[in-house]
Design a protein around this motif. Structure first.
Motif, PDB file in Angstrom:
ATOM      1  N   GLY A  57      15.102  -6.988  -9.305  1.00 36.26           N
ATOM      2  CA  GLY A  57      16.062  -5.898  -9.416  1.00 36.26           C
ATOM      3  C   GLY A  57      16.748  -5.798 -10.753  1.00 36.26           C
ATOM      4  O   GLY A  57      17.796  -5.155 -10.859  1.00 36.26           O
ATOM      5  N   ASN A  58      16.147  -6.401 -11.797  1.00 36.84           N
ATOM      6  CA  ASN A  58      16.836  -6.470 -13.084  1.00 36.84           C
ATOM      7  C   ASN A  58      16.229  -5.590 -14.182  1.00 36.84           C
ATOM      8  O   ASN A  58      16.385  -5.881 -15.365  1.00 36.84           O
ATOM      9  N   SER A  59      15.551  -4.519 -13.791  1.00 41.48           N
ATOM     10  CA  SER A  59      15.056  -3.572 -14.786  1.00 41.48           C
ATOM     11  C   SER A  59      14.978  -2.178 -14.174  1.00 41.48           C
ATOM     12  O   SER A  59      14.662  -2.021 -13.000  1.00 41.48           O
ATOM     13  N   VAL A  60      15.274  -1.192 -14.997  1.00 44.11           N
ATOM     14  CA  VAL A  60      15.230   0.204 -14.549  1.00 44.11           C
ATOM     15  C   VAL A  60      13.788   0.712 -14.520  1.00 44.11           C
ATOM     16  O   VAL A  60      13.376   1.383 -13.577  1.00 44.11           O
ATOM     17  N   PHE A  61      13.023   0.369 -15.567  1.00 41.73           N
ATOM     18  CA  PHE A  61      11.636   0.790 -15.679  1.00 41.73           C
ATOM     19  C   PHE A  61      10.743  -0.417 -15.952  1.00 41.73           C
ATOM     20  O   PHE A  61      11.182  -1.424 -16.511  1.00 41.73           O
ATOM     21  N   MET A  62       9.480  -0.275 -15.598  1.00 36.21           N
ATOM     22  CA  MET A  62       8.487  -1.294 -15.922  1.00 36.21           C
ATOM     23  C   MET A  62       7.123  -0.639 -16.094  1.00 36.21           C
ATOM     24  O   MET A  62       6.725   0.216 -15.311  1.00 36.21           O
ATOM     25  N   ARG A  63       6.389  -1.073 -17.107  1.00 37.07           N
ATOM     26  CA  ARG A  63       4.976  -0.705 -17.240  1.00 37.07           C
ATOM     27  C   ARG A  63       4.169  -1.867 -16.673  1.00 37.07           C
ATOM     28  O   ARG A  63       4.312  -3.005 -17.090  1.00 37.07           O
ATOM     29  N   ASN A  64       3.325  -1.561 -15.698  1.00 35.62           N
ATOM     30  CA  ASN A  64       2.479  -2.600 -15.134  1.00 35.62           C
ATOM     31  C   ASN A  64       1.334  -1.956 -14.376  1.00 35.62           C
ATOM     32  O   ASN A  64       1.292  -0.742 -14.192  1.00 35.62           O
ATOM     33  N   TRP A  65       0.414  -2.788 -13.924  1.00 36.97           N
ATOM     34  CA  TRP A  65      -0.742  -2.314 -13.175  1.00 36.97           C
ATOM     35  C   TRP A  65      -0.368  -2.063 -11.721  1.00 36.97           C
ATOM     36  O   TRP A  65       0.651  -2.552 -11.233  1.00 36.97           O
ATOM     37  N   THR A  66      -1.206  -1.349 -11.030  1.00 40.52           N
ATOM     38  CA  THR A  66      -0.827  -0.853  -9.712  1.00 40.52           C
ATOM     39  C   THR A  66      -0.764  -1.933  -8.632  1.00 40.52           C
ATOM     40  O   THR A  66      -0.208  -1.682  -7.562  1.00 40.52           O
ATOM     41  N   TYR A  67      -1.289  -3.134  -8.887  1.00 35.97           N
ATOM     42  CA  TYR A  67      -1.176  -4.195  -7.886  1.00 35.97           C
ATOM     43  C   TYR A  67       0.285  -4.527  -7.578  1.00 35.97           C
ATOM     44  O   TYR A  67       0.612  -5.045  -6.506  1.00 35.97           O
ATOM     45  N   VAL A  68       1.164  -4.212  -8.518  1.00 37.07           N
ATOM     46  CA  VAL A  68       2.585  -4.521  -8.366  1.00 37.07           C
ATOM     47  C   VAL A  68       3.231  -3.673  -7.263  1.00 37.07           C
ATOM     48  O   VAL A  68       4.244  -4.067  -6.680  1.00 37.07           O
ATOM     49  N   TYR A  69       2.629  -2.530  -6.966  1.00 35.57           N
ATOM     50  CA  TYR A  69       3.209  -1.637  -5.965  1.00 35.57           C
ATOM     51  C   TYR A  69       3.327  -2.330  -4.613  1.00 35.57           C
ATOM     52  O   TYR A  69       4.391  -2.315  -3.976  1.00 35.57           O
ATOM     53  N   ALA A  70       2.254  -2.955  -4.153  1.00 37.17           N
ATOM     54  CA  ALA A  70       2.275  -3.635  -2.854  1.00 37.17           C
ATOM     55  C   ALA A  70       3.245  -4.810  -2.865  1.00 37.17           C
ATOM     56  O   ALA A  70       3.989  -5.040  -1.898  1.00 37.17           O
ATOM     57  N   LEU A  71       3.270  -5.570  -3.964  1.00 39.26           N
ATOM     58  CA  LEU A  71       4.173  -6.715  -4.056  1.00 39.26           C
ATOM     59  C   LEU A  71       5.632  -6.274  -4.086  1.00 39.26           C
ATOM     60  O   LEU A  71       6.504  -6.912  -3.489  1.00 39.26           O
ATOM     61  N   GLY A  72       5.902  -5.167  -4.785  1.00 32.86           N
ATOM     62  CA  GLY A  72       7.271  -4.663  -4.862  1.00 32.86           C
ATOM     63  C   GLY A  72       7.810  -4.202  -3.529  1.00 32.86           C
ATOM     64  O   GLY A  72       9.026  -4.183  -3.305  1.00 32.86           O
ATOM     65  N   ASN A  73       6.907  -3.828  -2.632  1.00 30.16           N
ATOM     66  CA  ASN A  73       7.322  -3.409  -1.290  1.00 30.16           C
ATOM     67  C   ASN A  73       7.143  -4.505  -0.253  1.00 30.16           C
ATOM     68  O   ASN A  73       7.191  -4.259   0.951  1.00 30.16           O
ATOM     69  N   GLY A  74       6.928  -5.735  -0.731  1.00 29.60           N
ATOM     70  CA  GLY A  74       6.791  -6.869   0.174  1.00 29.60           C
ATOM     71  C   GLY A  74       8.120  -7.250   0.808  1.00 29.60           C
ATOM     72  O   GLY A  74       9.204  -6.860   0.348  1.00 29.60           O
ATOM     73  N   GLY A  75       8.045  -8.029   1.859  1.00 25.09           N
ATOM     74  CA  GLY A  75       9.248  -8.404   2.603  1.00 25.09           C
ATOM     75  C   GLY A  75      10.249  -9.207   1.804  1.00 25.09           C
ATOM     76  O   GLY A  75      11.448  -9.171   2.089  1.00 25.09           O
ATOM     77  N   ASP A  76       9.782  -9.923   0.762  1.00 23.53           N
ATOM     78  CA  ASP A  76      10.675 -10.755  -0.029  1.00 23.53           C
ATOM     79  C   ASP A  76      11.150 -10.074  -1.305  1.00 23.53           C
ATOM     80  O   ASP A  76      11.776 -10.696  -2.162  1.00 23.53           O
ATOM     81  N   SER A  77      10.870  -8.771  -1.448  1.00 21.90           N
ATOM     82  CA  SER A  77      11.214  -8.057  -2.676  1.00 21.90           C
ATOM     83  C   SER A  77      12.625  -7.483  -2.612  1.00 21.90           C
ATOM     84  O   SER A  77      13.000  -6.839  -1.626  1.00 21.90           O
ATOM     85  N   ALA A  78      13.388  -7.679  -3.691  1.00 22.05           N
ATOM     86  CA  ALA A  78      14.758  -7.157  -3.764  1.00 22.05           C
ATOM     87  C   ALA A  78      14.780  -5.640  -3.939  1.00 22.05           C
ATOM     88  O   ALA A  78      15.828  -5.012  -3.756  1.00 22.05           O
ATOM     89  N   ILE A  79      13.630  -5.045  -4.275  1.00 19.88           N
ATOM     90  CA  ILE A  79      13.600  -3.607  -4.552  1.00 19.88           C
ATOM     91  C   ILE A  79      12.728  -2.859  -3.550  1.00 19.88           C
ATOM     92  O   ILE A  79      12.344  -1.710  -3.803  1.00 19.88           O
ATOM     93  N   LYS A  80      12.421  -3.463  -2.440  1.00 18.33           N
ATOM     94  CA  LYS A  80      11.585  -2.818  -1.434  1.00 18.33           C
ATOM     95  C   LYS A  80      12.182  -1.464  -1.042  1.00 18.33           C
ATOM     96  O   LYS A  80      13.355  -1.356  -0.698  1.00 18.33           O
ATOM     97  N   GLY A  81      11.360  -0.414  -1.144  1.00 18.91           N
ATOM     98  CA  GLY A  81      11.797   0.929  -0.777  1.00 18.91           C
ATOM     99  C   GLY A  81      12.699   1.606  -1.782  1.00 18.91           C
ATOM    100  O   GLY A  81      13.149   2.730  -1.551  1.00 18.91           O
ATOM    101  N   LYS A  82      12.960   0.959  -2.914  1.00 16.71           N
ATOM    102  CA  LYS A  82      13.900   1.501  -3.899  1.00 16.71           C
ATOM    103  C   LYS A  82      13.232   2.044  -5.160  1.00 16.71           C
ATOM    104  O   LYS A  82      13.926   2.439  -6.095  1.00 16.71           O
ATOM    105  N   PHE A  83      11.901   2.035  -5.204  1.00 13.65           N
ATOM    106  CA  PHE A  83      11.242   2.427  -6.458  1.00 13.65           C
ATOM    107  C   PHE A  83      10.130   3.432  -6.218  1.00 13.65           C
ATOM    108  O   PHE A  83       9.654   3.624  -5.097  1.00 13.65           O
ATOM    109  N   GLY A  84       9.739   4.068  -7.296  1.00 12.84           N
ATOM    110  CA  GLY A  84       8.618   4.988  -7.273  1.00 12.84           C
ATOM    111  C   GLY A  84       7.720   4.710  -8.461  1.00 12.84           C
ATOM    112  O   GLY A  84       8.051   3.894  -9.326  1.00 12.84           O
TER     113      GLY A  84
END
Length: 421
Positions: free
Chosen positions: A256-283
């Motif tokens: 939860g410590n950045s407004v934007f990030m450039r990364n590959w799409t594998y991060v999408y699933a991890l960002g919405n994982g149960g242990d993610s602080a930003i689950k459901g908060k990003f696009g």
């Protein structure tokens, strides 16, 4: 149970699935980025169950540059311990002579894949690797924070910097002292080549080396793009970004410590994982363009599976790479890991769209994604990329100006090219 009895028991299953009737023991080298290894382990269990073959997994580091160096050593030595290699999209021209030609074995399935991906793995008319998944980077953004401050996802890099700076400062004032505006892959490795190529190409600064072999990197637009990125360090991006690879950037973002990030799409699933602080908060949206009117550039990525010509069990190895690149396996990978399929039909699959709502939108991005200049520079690509990311990293870290570093880079690439690539 002895081997002969085991083979007899498995014979019916193997014939039903089209795999070879003779069981074999093979090994596969694969990278450890994200949950890739866990996924592959699960698929190998299924492959073993269907085929009767046994597969040992050889764990590789997440850095593609480190993987390539190790692969090249093994293959140059004629290593017979690894049968299947998970390969980056840019390695085909460099390692083609060490891999089995899959053209005949894959003739029944190649038409399902994006032609550009198949073309990227075809060298001198030989298909040297089967696509497992493709990739193009995304701009990840904190949907909640942009809504909080009345902002839209940026369309240009300049707009990104302005929005990142404003939201970062307001969040810090509100008590989020560790908040940064933008994280990316700034370490001196292949990932920086991808990032910098996007900045430069989206500014109209060319593609480092053009398809005809011309060295184009030393120009004003390319230099301006690198100076722009240099201005981010210490302002909207932490100084530590100069050492970030994919997982380090994800670590900052996912806590939860950045407004934007450039990364590959594998991060999408991890960002919405149960242990993610930003689950459901990003696009996610496509990367920004250099300026209004310019076309955004996303570097073509992706991973494939190749069979070593030194393998003593090539039939089983070929069966494995076809299994890993199959529609069924690619669908599972898309749903579970948000990795992008190379099979066009999966972008219209309802299960994939339900699990990864952003994915269907990525289909046109792959049709215009920017390839790294591996086809033009052939076996010298790794050296070209290393010299390029070195010049970029020097610029970002304040060692020389972009113009100075690109002028020197042009000289180095000209020497490396010689009479031809």
């Amino acid at each position: 149970m002895n081997v002969s009895i085991k083979v007899l028991l498995l014979c019916g299953s193997m014939m039903a699935t089209g795999f070879a009737a003779q069981a074999a023991e093979i090994s596969m080298a694969a990278n450890s980025t994200g949950k890739n290894l866990n996924f592959i382990r699960e698929q190998l269990v299924e492959f073993e169950k269907q085929s009767g073959h046994k597969v040992k997994l050889v764990t590789m580091p997440p850095s593609s540059s480190e993987q390539f160096s190790q692969y090249r050593l093994w293959l140059a030595a004629g290593n017979t311990d690894v049968d299947v290699y998970q390969t980056d999209v840019v390695w085909a021209p460099q390692l083609a002579e060490q891999f089995v030609d899959l053209t005949e074995a894959a003739k029944d399935v190649v038409s399902k894949h994006f032609p550009s991906v198949i073309a990227s793995q075809t060298v001198d008319g030989k298909l040297v690797a089967m696509p497992m998944y493709t990739d193009a980077p995304a701009l990840f953004y904190r949907k909640d924070l942009l809504e909080k401050y009345g902002k839209q996802p940026p369309k240009t890099w300049k707009e990104l910097a302005e929005t990142a700076n404003e939201v970062q400062d307001k969040e810090r004032t509100a008590g989020q002292k560790d908040m940064w505006g933008f994280v990316f892959q700034g370490s001196a490795y292949e990932g920086l080549t991808c990032n910098a190529l996007e900045w430069i190409a989206s500014a109209g600064g060319g593609h480092i080396v053009e398809t005809n072999g011309d060295i184009s990197i030393n120009n004003e637009k390319a230099a301006a793009a690198l100076e722009m990125a240099k201005s981010w360090i210490g302002t909207i991006s932490p100084q530590g970004a100069l050492a970030y690879k994919e997982e380090e950037a994800r670590g900052v973002w996912q806590t939860g410590n950045s407004v934007f990030m450039r990364n590959w799409t594998y991060v999408y699933a991890l960002g919405n994982g149960g242990d993610s602080a930003i689950k459901g908060k990003f696009g996610v949206v496509p990367l920004p363009a250099g300026t209004e009117g310019e076309t955004a550039a996303s570097t073509l990525g992706g991973w494939n599976a190749a069979v070593s010509k030194y393998s003593k069990n090539q039939e089983a190895a070929i069966a494995l790479v076809k299994f890993l690149g199959s529609e069924e396996t690619q669908k599972k990978r898309a749903v579970e890991l948000s990795n992008m399929p190379t099979i066009a039909a999966l972008y219209d699959d309802k299960d994939v769209a339900a699990a990864q709502p952003f994915m269907p939108l990525w289909k046109p991005i792959f049709e215009t994604a920017v390839p790294r200049p591996s086809a033009a520079t052939k076996v010298k690509y790794n050296e070209v990329s290393a010299k390029f990311w070195g010049a970029v990293h020097n610029t970002l870290s304040g060692t020389g100006t972009a113009a100075e570093n690109l002028e020197l880079l042009e000289v180095e690439l000209t020497d490396l090219k010689g009479d031809s690539w």
